[in-house]
Write an enzyme that holds these catalytic residues in place. Structure first.
Site, mmCIF file in Angstrom:
data_model
loop_
_atom_site.group_PDB
_atom_site.id
_atom_site.type_symbol
_atom_site.label_atom_id
_atom_site.label_comp_id
_atom_site.label_asym_id
_atom_site.label_seq_id
_atom_site.Cartn_x
_atom_site.Cartn_y
_atom_site.Cartn_z
ATOM 1 N N SER A 39 -4.685 -40.268 -34.415
ATOM 2 C CA SER A 39 -4.127 -39.531 -33.337
ATOM 3 C C SER A 39 -5.482 -38.717 -32.836
ATOM 4 O O SER A 39 -6.264 -38.096 -33.717
ATOM 5 C CB SER A 39 -3.071 -38.624 -33.393
ATOM 6 O OG SER A 39 -3.119 -37.727 -32.451
ATOM 7 N N TYR A 91 2.110 -32.137 -38.503
ATOM 8 C CA TYR A 91 1.980 -33.594 -38.155
ATOM 9 C C TYR A 91 0.610 -33.895 -37.888
ATOM 10 O O TYR A 91 0.212 -35.010 -38.745
ATOM 11 C CB TYR A 91 2.808 -33.880 -36.664
ATOM 12 C CG TYR A 91 2.420 -35.092 -35.884
ATOM 13 C CD1 TYR A 91 2.716 -36.339 -36.360
ATOM 14 C CD2 TYR A 91 1.315 -34.873 -34.827
ATOM 15 C CE1 TYR A 91 2.486 -37.551 -35.774
ATOM 16 C CE2 TYR A 91 0.917 -36.242 -34.293
ATOM 17 C CZ TYR A 91 1.499 -37.311 -34.616
ATOM 18 O OH TYR A 91 1.289 -38.570 -34.242
ATOM 19 N N LYS A 118 -2.086 -36.897 -40.438
ATOM 20 C CA LYS A 118 -3.223 -37.758 -39.717
ATOM 21 C C LYS A 118 -4.471 -37.423 -40.464
ATOM 22 O O LYS A 118 -5.033 -38.696 -40.674
ATOM 23 C CB LYS A 118 -2.910 -37.569 -38.472
ATOM 24 C CG LYS A 118 -1.650 -38.116 -37.609
ATOM 25 C CD LYS A 118 -1.641 -39.486 -37.666
ATOM 26 C CE LYS A 118 -0.007 -39.754 -37.196
ATOM 27 N NZ LYS A 118 0.487 -40.868 -37.566
HETATM 28 P P1 NAD Z 1 8.003 -44.030 -33.065
HETATM 29 O O1 NAD Z 1 8.769 -43.018 -33.521
HETATM 30 O O2 NAD Z 1 8.420 -44.888 -31.718
HETATM 31 O O3 NAD Z 1 7.799 -45.258 -33.995
HETATM 32 C C1 NAD Z 1 7.607 -45.015 -35.438
HETATM 33 C C2 NAD Z 1 8.529 -45.875 -36.223
HETATM 34 O O4 NAD Z 1 8.442 -45.446 -37.584
HETATM 35 C C3 NAD Z 1 10.081 -45.537 -35.866
HETATM 36 O O5 NAD Z 1 10.509 -47.135 -35.368
HETATM 37 C C4 NAD Z 1 10.630 -45.181 -37.039
HETATM 38 O O6 NAD Z 1 11.778 -45.365 -37.291
HETATM 39 C C5 NAD Z 1 9.578 -45.701 -38.159
HETATM 40 N N1 NAD Z 1 9.570 -44.781 -39.361
HETATM 41 C C6 NAD Z 1 9.333 -43.635 -39.617
HETATM 42 N N2 NAD Z 1 9.140 -43.219 -40.795
HETATM 43 C C7 NAD Z 1 9.532 -44.490 -41.539
HETATM 44 C C8 NAD Z 1 9.581 -44.806 -42.772
HETATM 45 N N3 NAD Z 1 9.127 -43.762 -44.102
HETATM 46 N N4 NAD Z 1 9.606 -46.038 -43.312
HETATM 47 C C9 NAD Z 1 9.722 -47.099 -42.380
HETATM 48 N N5 NAD Z 1 9.827 -46.772 -41.167
HETATM 49 C C10 NAD Z 1 9.649 -45.389 -40.631
HETATM 50 O O7 NAD Z 1 6.575 -43.480 -32.630
HETATM 51 P P2 NAD Z 1 5.317 -44.198 -31.884
HETATM 52 O O8 NAD Z 1 5.056 -43.323 -30.644
HETATM 53 O O9 NAD Z 1 5.399 -45.487 -31.555
HETATM 54 O O10 NAD Z 1 4.097 -43.964 -32.738
HETATM 55 C C11 NAD Z 1 3.800 -44.769 -33.794
HETATM 56 C C12 NAD Z 1 2.679 -44.226 -34.524
HETATM 57 O O11 NAD Z 1 1.562 -43.758 -33.684
HETATM 58 C C13 NAD Z 1 3.075 -42.875 -35.447
HETATM 59 O O12 NAD Z 1 2.503 -43.012 -36.848
HETATM 60 C C14 NAD Z 1 2.590 -41.824 -34.564
HETATM 61 O O13 NAD Z 1 2.331 -40.764 -35.320
HETATM 62 C C15 NAD Z 1 1.316 -42.327 -33.937
HETATM 63 N N6 NAD Z 1 0.813 -41.706 -32.707
HETATM 64 C C16 NAD Z 1 1.675 -41.787 -31.607
HETATM 65 C C17 NAD Z 1 1.219 -41.075 -30.661
HETATM 66 C C18 NAD Z 1 2.241 -40.916 -29.309
HETATM 67 O O14 NAD Z 1 1.857 -39.969 -28.506
HETATM 68 N N7 NAD Z 1 3.055 -41.665 -29.337
HETATM 69 C C19 NAD Z 1 0.263 -40.562 -30.470
HETATM 70 C C20 NAD Z 1 -0.833 -40.596 -31.531
HETATM 71 C C21 NAD Z 1 -0.356 -41.305 -32.697
HETATM 72 N N1 UFG Z 2 3.470 -30.614 -20.584
HETATM 73 C C1 UFG Z 2 4.169 -29.827 -19.462
HETATM 74 N N2 UFG Z 2 5.517 -29.815 -19.670
HETATM 75 C C2 UFG Z 2 6.288 -30.486 -20.559
HETATM 76 C C3 UFG Z 2 5.543 -31.330 -21.514
HETATM 77 C C4 UFG Z 2 4.145 -31.337 -21.679
HETATM 78 O O1 UFG Z 2 3.601 -29.214 -18.988
HETATM 79 O O2 UFG Z 2 7.612 -30.805 -20.373
HETATM 80 C C5 UFG Z 2 1.970 -30.577 -20.589
HETATM 81 C C6 UFG Z 2 1.377 -29.938 -21.832
HETATM 82 O O3 UFG Z 2 1.283 -28.816 -21.725
HETATM 83 C C7 UFG Z 2 0.023 -30.795 -21.825
HETATM 84 C C8 UFG Z 2 0.331 -32.147 -21.014
HETATM 85 O O4 UFG Z 2 1.665 -32.180 -20.505
HETATM 86 O O5 UFG Z 2 -0.866 -30.071 -21.051
HETATM 87 C C9 UFG Z 2 0.642 -33.140 -22.296
HETATM 88 O O6 UFG Z 2 1.576 -32.992 -23.178
HETATM 89 P P1 UFG Z 2 2.251 -33.873 -24.304
HETATM 90 O O7 UFG Z 2 3.420 -33.096 -24.935
HETATM 91 O O8 UFG Z 2 2.844 -35.156 -23.373
HETATM 92 O O9 UFG Z 2 1.314 -34.410 -25.103
HETATM 93 P P2 UFG Z 2 0.170 -33.703 -26.240
HETATM 94 O O10 UFG Z 2 -1.390 -33.864 -25.568
HETATM 95 O O11 UFG Z 2 0.403 -32.266 -26.148
HETATM 96 O O12 UFG Z 2 0.474 -34.335 -27.480
HETATM 97 C C10 UFG Z 2 0.547 -35.992 -27.381
HETATM 98 C C11 UFG Z 2 1.561 -36.001 -28.845
HETATM 99 C C12 UFG Z 2 0.662 -35.744 -29.989
HETATM 100 C C13 UFG Z 2 -0.595 -36.433 -29.804
HETATM 101 C C14 UFG Z 2 -1.366 -36.228 -29.018
HETATM 102 C C15 UFG Z 2 -2.510 -37.043 -28.737
HETATM 103 O O13 UFG Z 2 2.753 -35.397 -28.602
HETATM 104 O O14 UFG Z 2 1.463 -35.854 -31.122
HETATM 105 O O15 UFG Z 2 -0.576 -36.559 -27.789
HETATM 106 O O16 UFG Z 2 -2.320 -38.371 -29.074
HETATM 107 F F1 UFG Z 2 -1.310 -36.041 -31.100
#
Ligand code: NAD
Ligand code: UFG
Length: 338
Positions: free
Chosen positions: A125, A150, A154
């Site tokens: 991330s 979290y 990573k």
């Molecule tokens: P998500 O929660 O939709 O998908 C993650 C999946 O992993 C879920 O289906 C959950 O049931 C499964 N899971 C969790 N722990 C597990 C375990 N111990 N064994 C088996 N399955 C398990 O999340 P996502 O948004 O699809 O994110 C996928 C990956 O990308 C995650 O590692 C997340 O940290 C990373 N990531 C997401 C974002 C974002 O903004 N969505 C940003 C950066 C990184």
């Molecule tokens: N924001 C608002 N109102 C809301 C939610 C968010 O104003 O209700 C603003 C935040 O302050 C920020 C922007 O929208 O400026 C984006 O916020 P998000 O919560 O959507 O995303 P972040 O960048 O804070 O974080 C996300 C994931 C993290 C990940 C990161 C980079 O939550 O886990 O993106 O991938 F690490």
């Protein structure tokens, strides 16, 4: 390279990646404990692709359960999405996050070693960069501190994968640092399904749009940005999924580990995203400016040149596409995937 083990494959990014893997001719095998996704996602993937994807319901932290998959399947590469991802929850329950996220990565690497599966792609991330002094973020920036447990998981998993591949000859790790994924598959059959009130901006906007939430709270308008609101690099989830498919080809090269930013290279402010959503869908999003959210940084966007040069990958969808597709999924699934 054909058989790809996808942990967390029924989740938001995982399910879109499984669809794109199938489109590209791969054979994905999903592992998920369904802690944050639904079994019905498999039916939706079948509707989109016509393929019944092989699925194992199991917890990746449980070595014996997970080993069954390695015994049964011939695996060429693993894409490791499984993990917990709620920043706020990670501050309340740090041990759960370290145990689940770091624990599952260690179990996975042990099994890969035992069964000689040499290639892994890890969902990292942009959060690993913490609060750098300048934008855009480059892969060579220091990775030292995250602002929450979290993010620390990573950073730790990146380090563990680096240490592991450095000493285990032939093993390769690709660390993909995602910026802010939004949007959904064009069909509206799969998308992001947050549990409870969304933390992230786009699902909050779509829930305001559908009338579940009254108005959007904009967290601060006094940042040093174009309009004072926070700036992020929003990437369409299908582009992100295609970044994984493009990465698989990289395994034919010789390296131990490598990191890539997956983003568009463009920053969009909160109010710009609200405006784009209103324009794309012809829906008004009422909002109020409130206090800054603790832990937020002002600006985050990627330099994504390395992925373009090395993987031949770049994004295709713009912010209007993202807004249309996010709304399409929300609108078609007002009460989630059933
Ligand atoms: P998500 O929660 O939709 O998908 C993650 C999946 O992993 C879920 O289906 C959950 O049931 C499964 N899971 C969790 N722990 C597990 C375990 N111990 N064994 C088996 N399955 C398990 O999340 P996502 O948004 O699809 O994110 C996928 C990956 O990308 C995650 O590692 C997340 O940290 C990373 N990531 C997401 C974002 C974002 O903004 N969505 C940003 C950066 C990184
Ligand atoms: N924001 C608002 N109102 C809301 C939610 C968010 O104003 O209700 C603003 C935040 O302050 C920020 C922007 O929208 O400026 C984006 O916020 P998000 O919560 O959507 O995303 P972040 O960048 O804070 O974080 C996300 C994931 C993290 C990940 C990161 C980079 O939550 O886990 O993106 O991938 F690490």
């Amino acid at each position: 390279m054909k058989n790809i083990l996808v942990t967390g494959g029924t989740g938001y990014i995982g399910s879109h990646t499984v669809v794109e893997l199938i489109n590209a001719g791969y054979n994905p095998i999903i592992v998920d404990n369904l802690s944050n996704s639904k079994i019905q996602v498999l039916d939706r993937i079948k509707t989109i692709t016509g393929v019944d994807v092989k699925f194992y319901k199991l917890d990746c932290t449980k070595y014996d359960e997970f080993e069954e998959v390695f015994k049964n399947e011939k695996i060429d590469a693993v894409i490791h999405f499984a993990g917990l991802k709620a920043v706020g929850e990670s501050c309340q329950k740090p041990l759960l996050y370290y145990e689940n996220n770091v624990g599952s990565a260690i179990v996975l690497l042990n099994l890969m070693k035992k069964y000689d599966v040499k290639n892994v792609i890890f969902s990292s991330s942009a959060t690993v960069y913490g609060e750098p002094k300048s934008v855009p973020f480059y892969e060579y920036f220091e990775v030292n501190h995250a602002t929450n447990p979290y993010g620390e998981t990573k950073i730790m998993i990146e380090r563990i994968m680096q240490d592991f591949t450095k000493v285990n000859k032939g093993f390769k790790a690709i660390l993909l640092r995602y910026f802010n994924p939004i949007g959904a598959h064009k069909s509206g059959l799969i998308g992001e399904e947050p549990v409870g009130i969304p933390n992230n901006l786009m699902p909050y906007i779509t829930q305001v749009a559908i009338g579940k939430l009254e108005y959007l709270r904009v967290f601060g308008n006094d940042y040093d940005t174009v309009d004072g609101t926070g700036v992020r690099d929003y990437i369409h989830v299908v582009d992100l999924a295609l970044g994984h498919v493009a990465s698989l080809a990289k395994f034919s090269n010789d390296f131990s580990w490598i990191a890539y930013n997956l983003g568009t290279g463009k920053g969009t402010s909160v109010l710009e995203l609200v405006n784009a959503f209103e324009k794309a869908n012809n829906i008004k999003i009422p909002y109020k400016i409130v206090e800054r959210r603790p832990g937020d940084i002002a600006i985050s966007y990627a330099n994504a040149d390395k992925a373009k040069k090395d993987l031949g990958w770049s994004t295709k969808y713009n912010i209007i596409d993202c807004c249309k597709d996010s709304w399409n999924f929300q609108n078609k699934n007002p009460d989630g995937i059933k």
